[in-house]
Design a protein around this motif. Structure first.
Motif, PDB file in Angstrom:
ATOM      1  N   ALA A 127       0.827  -1.205   0.000  1.00  0.00           N
ATOM      2  CA  ALA A 127       0.000   0.000   0.000  1.00  0.00           C
ATOM      3  C   ALA A 127       0.863   1.257   0.000  1.00  0.00           C
ATOM      4  N   THR A 128       1.973   1.222   0.728  1.00  0.00           N
ATOM      5  CA  THR A 128       2.882   2.369   0.751  1.00  0.00           C
ATOM      6  C   THR A 128       3.445   2.646  -0.637  1.00  0.00           C
ATOM      7  N   ALA A 129       3.816   1.586  -1.350  1.00  0.00           N
ATOM      8  CA  ALA A 129       4.335   1.758  -2.709  1.00  0.00           C
ATOM      9  C   ALA A 129       3.275   2.337  -3.634  1.00  0.00           C
ATOM     10  N   SER A 130       2.052   1.834  -3.538  1.00  0.00           N
ATOM     11  CA  SER A 130       0.989   2.306  -4.423  1.00  0.00           C
ATOM     12  C   SER A 130       0.599   3.754  -4.126  1.00  0.00           C
ATOM     13  N   LEU A 131       0.615   4.129  -2.859  1.00  0.00           N
ATOM     14  CA  LEU A 131       0.193   5.472  -2.434  1.00  0.00           C
ATOM     15  C   LEU A 131       1.374   6.417  -2.260  1.00  0.00           C
ATOM     16  N   SER A 132       2.530   6.060  -2.819  1.00  0.00           N
ATOM     17  CA  SER A 132       3.755   6.821  -2.560  1.00  0.00           C
ATOM     18  C   SER A 132       3.669   8.277  -2.984  1.00  0.00           C
ATOM     19  N   GLY A 133       2.948   8.572  -4.074  1.00  0.00           N
ATOM     20  CA  GLY A 133       2.823   9.960  -4.496  1.00  0.00           C
ATOM     21  C   GLY A 133       2.087  10.796  -3.472  1.00  0.00           C
ATOM     22  N   TYR A 134       0.945  10.309  -3.043  1.00  0.00           N
ATOM     23  CA  TYR A 134       0.154  11.012  -2.027  1.00  0.00           C
ATOM     24  C   TYR A 134       0.940  11.144  -0.717  1.00  0.00           C
ATOM     25  N   LEU A 135       1.579  10.068  -0.295  1.00  0.00           N
ATOM     26  CA  LEU A 135       2.324  10.089   0.963  1.00  0.00           C
ATOM     27  C   LEU A 135       3.504  11.054   0.897  1.00  0.00           C
ATOM     28  N   THR A 136       4.178  11.100  -0.249  1.00  0.00           N
ATOM     29  CA  THR A 136       5.290  12.044  -0.417  1.00  0.00           C
ATOM     30  C   THR A 136       4.802  13.479  -0.338  1.00  0.00           C
ATOM     31  N   ARG A 137       3.676  13.765  -0.990  1.00  0.00           N
ATOM     32  CA  ARG A 137       3.152  15.134  -0.966  1.00  0.00           C
ATOM     33  C   ARG A 137       2.776  15.554   0.446  1.00  0.00           C
ATOM     34  N   LEU A 138       2.207  14.636   1.228  1.00  0.00           N
ATOM     35  CA  LEU A 138       1.850  14.958   2.614  1.00  0.00           C
ATOM     36  C   LEU A 138       3.100  15.152   3.471  1.00  0.00           C
ATOM     37  N   ARG A 139       4.136  14.355   3.206  1.00  0.00           N
ATOM     38  CA  ARG A 139       5.330  14.396   4.044  1.00  0.00           C
ATOM     39  C   ARG A 139       6.283  15.535   3.662  1.00  0.00           C
ATOM     40  N   LEU A 140       6.476  15.755   2.354  1.00  0.00           N
ATOM     41  CA  LEU A 140       7.479  16.706   1.897  1.00  0.00           C
ATOM     42  C   LEU A 140       6.891  17.990   1.318  1.00  0.00           C
ATOM     43  N   GLY A 141       5.584  18.037   1.109  1.00  0.00           N
ATOM     44  CA  GLY A 141       4.961  19.237   0.573  1.00  0.00           C
ATOM     45  C   GLY A 141       5.138  19.414  -0.918  1.00  0.00           C
ATOM     46  N   ARG A 142       5.458  18.334  -1.613  1.00  0.00           N
ATOM     47  CA  ARG A 142       5.629  18.358  -3.073  1.00  0.00           C
ATOM     48  C   ARG A 142       5.301  16.980  -3.619  1.00  0.00           C
ATOM     49  N   PRO A 143       5.130  16.860  -4.948  1.00  0.00           N
ATOM     50  CA  PRO A 143       4.844  15.538  -5.515  1.00  0.00           C
ATOM     51  C   PRO A 143       6.025  14.587  -5.369  1.00  0.00           C
ATOM     52  N   ARG A 144       5.737  13.306  -5.485  1.00  0.00           N
ATOM     53  CA  ARG A 144       6.816  12.344  -5.665  1.00  0.00           C
ATOM     54  C   ARG A 144       7.330  12.509  -7.087  1.00  0.00           C
ATOM     55  N   ILE A 145       8.634  12.646  -7.238  1.00  0.00           N
ATOM     56  CA  ILE A 145       9.217  12.981  -8.537  1.00  0.00           C
ATOM     57  C   ILE A 145      10.011  11.799  -9.069  1.00  0.00           C
ATOM     58  N   THR A 146       9.606  11.347 -10.245  1.00  0.00           N
ATOM     59  CA  THR A 146      10.301  10.264 -10.940  1.00  0.00           C
ATOM     60  C   THR A 146      11.015  10.842 -12.146  1.00  0.00           C
ATOM     61  N   LEU A 147      12.295  10.514 -12.290  1.00  0.00           N
ATOM     62  CA  LEU A 147      13.094  10.950 -13.442  1.00  0.00           C
ATOM     63  C   LEU A 147      13.263   9.769 -14.384  1.00  0.00           C
ATOM     64  N   LYS A 148      12.880   9.953 -15.641  1.00  0.00           N
ATOM     65  CA  LYS A 148      12.988   8.900 -16.649  1.00  0.00           C
ATOM     66  C   LYS A 148      14.085   9.251 -17.645  1.00  0.00           C
ATOM     67  N   LEU A 149      14.947   8.263 -17.930  1.00  0.00           N
ATOM     68  CA  LEU A 149      16.022   8.457 -18.890  1.00  0.00           C
ATOM     69  C   LEU A 149      16.133   7.236 -19.797  1.00  0.00           C
ATOM     70  N   ALA A 150      16.362   7.466 -21.080  1.00  0.00           N
ATOM     71  CA  ALA A 150      16.681   6.396 -22.022  1.00  0.00           C
ATOM     72  C   ALA A 150      18.155   6.542 -22.382  1.00  0.00           C
ATOM     73  N   LEU A 151      18.953   5.506 -22.083  1.00  0.00           N
ATOM     74  CA  LEU A 151      20.403   5.599 -22.226  1.00  0.00           C
ATOM     75  C   LEU A 151      20.947   4.461 -23.081  1.00  0.00           C
ATOM     76  N   SER A 152      22.117   4.715 -23.632  1.00  0.00           N
ATOM     77  CA  SER A 152      22.896   3.659 -24.264  1.00  0.00           C
ATOM     78  C   SER A 152      23.688   2.921 -23.191  1.00  0.00           C
ATOM     79  N   ILE A 153      24.392   1.855 -23.577  1.00  0.00           N
ATOM     80  CA  ILE A 153      25.224   1.128 -22.617  1.00  0.00           C
ATOM     81  C   ILE A 153      26.226   2.065 -21.961  1.00  0.00           C
ATOM     82  N   ASP A 154      26.762   2.987 -22.747  1.00  0.00           N
ATOM     83  CA  ASP A 154      27.789   3.895 -22.224  1.00  0.00           C
ATOM     84  C   ASP A 154      27.213   5.191 -21.666  1.00  0.00           C
ATOM     85  N   GLY A 155      25.921   5.187 -21.347  1.00  0.00           N
ATOM     86  CA  GLY A 155      25.334   6.284 -20.596  1.00  0.00           C
ATOM     87  C   GLY A 155      25.039   7.543 -21.378  1.00  0.00           C
TER      88      GLY A 155
END
Length: 318
Positions: A127-155
């Protein structure tokens, strides 16, 4: 509880600023008589949906819910703790107590005062994993932020010319669209907007309507259809966003990492070598290698066709 978590997870990205709660009602005979998830826009709540489906069968039942039933008054709907008290289940099983100070234990107290047994903590991790966005916003005052990157083997994220479409394959692309469907807002930098004219929509069959709001990190002029953040710290103004997905590019990723605002990193790594090209990050404020250790933990890894997904989560003190 696993079924309740799955229902809540399916609603993720559509309920903000409300939490994406799931609820399952089981009769004394062991039959599921009610199912519910928080509706798009946040109302009705999961418990109200499940109770409406169960009807009189809710009496004497066991109710499984991923978050403590609400106890605060709202013009948008009744208190779920009152609805449950009136329905007279035998027991309510709650995965997580609600950190919202308007409820924070009051929902459980309301149920117990009505003579209903309450158990807490069952399925807490899921449940914590599923509700992580809401819980982060309540705890830190901002959204849970996910950074997405598409990389080659050498970064690398692009060739020296800036060409980056498409580093990863179709399976990785579908996974990205699923992540978009779970987000309330997607953000890119001005450079990515000008170079790629990204749509940032969800192009999975049946989920097209789950395309999130679009945001642009820029100090420039406003753009129709896009919300503007002048700097990464503006995420603290996003009070109606639980999950924010940052998709690029390098300068934007660096800016968020430098401010220590990233909670989760998704790396889609393709089996290609670019050599000279554009790196994923610039300077992120570290001058000593020792300071880089212990900040991130591997959370998941899986194959997506020929590509590999690596998931990392920020280690933060409680």
């Amino acid at each position: 509880m696993a079924a309740a978590v799955a229902l809540g997870e399916a609603a993720r990205g559509s309920t903000a600023p409300n939490p994406n709660v799931g609820c399952v009602i089981v009769s004394p005979a062991g039959d599921i008589v009610g199912r519910g998830a928080t509706a798009p826009g946040g109302r009705p709540h999961a418990e109200a949906v499940a109770l409406a489906e169960a009807g009189n069968a809710a009496r004497g039942s066991t109710v499984y819910v991923t978050l403590e039933p609400c106890a605060h008054a709202s013009e948008r709907g009744p208190r779920c703790s009152d609805l449950l008290a009136d329905a007279r289940p035998e027991r309510v099983v709650v995965a997580l107590k609600d950190p919202d100070p308007r409820t924070a234990g009051k929902g459980i107290e309301r149920l117990r005062s009505a003579g209903i047994a309450v158990t807490t903590g069952t399925g807490r991790k899921a449940a914590t994993a599923s509700l992580s966005g809401y819980l982060t916003r309540l705890r830190l005052g901002r959204p849970r932020i996910t950074l997405k990157l598409a990389l080659s083997i050498d970064g690398k994220i692009a060739l020296p010319s800036g060409e980056s479409q498409w580093i990863t394959g179709e399976d990785a692309g579908r996974h990205v669209h699923l992540e978009r469907a779970r987000a309330d807002m997607i953000l890119v930098g001005r450079g990515t907007y000008l170079a790629d004219a990204p749509r940032l929509d969800v192009r999975l069959p049946g989920l097209e309507e789950r395309s999130p709001r679009r945001a642009l990190l820029t100090r420039g002029d406003a753009v129709d259809g896009w919300e503007i953040l002048a700097n990464p710290q503006d995420v603290y103004r996003l009070h109606d966003v639980n999950d924010l997905l940052v998709e690029g590019g390098s300068a934007t990723a660096t800016a968020f990492l430098s401010e220590d605002l990233v909670d989760r990193i998704l790396i889609y790594r393709a089996p290609i070598i670019v050599g000279e090209g554009k790196s994923s990050f610039g300077y992120v404020g570290l001058d000593v290698i020792a300071d880089a250790h212990g900040r991130w933990r591997p959370a998941d890894e899986q194959r997506l066709g020929i590509d590999r997904l690596e998931v990392y989560e920020r280690v933060r003190s409680a």
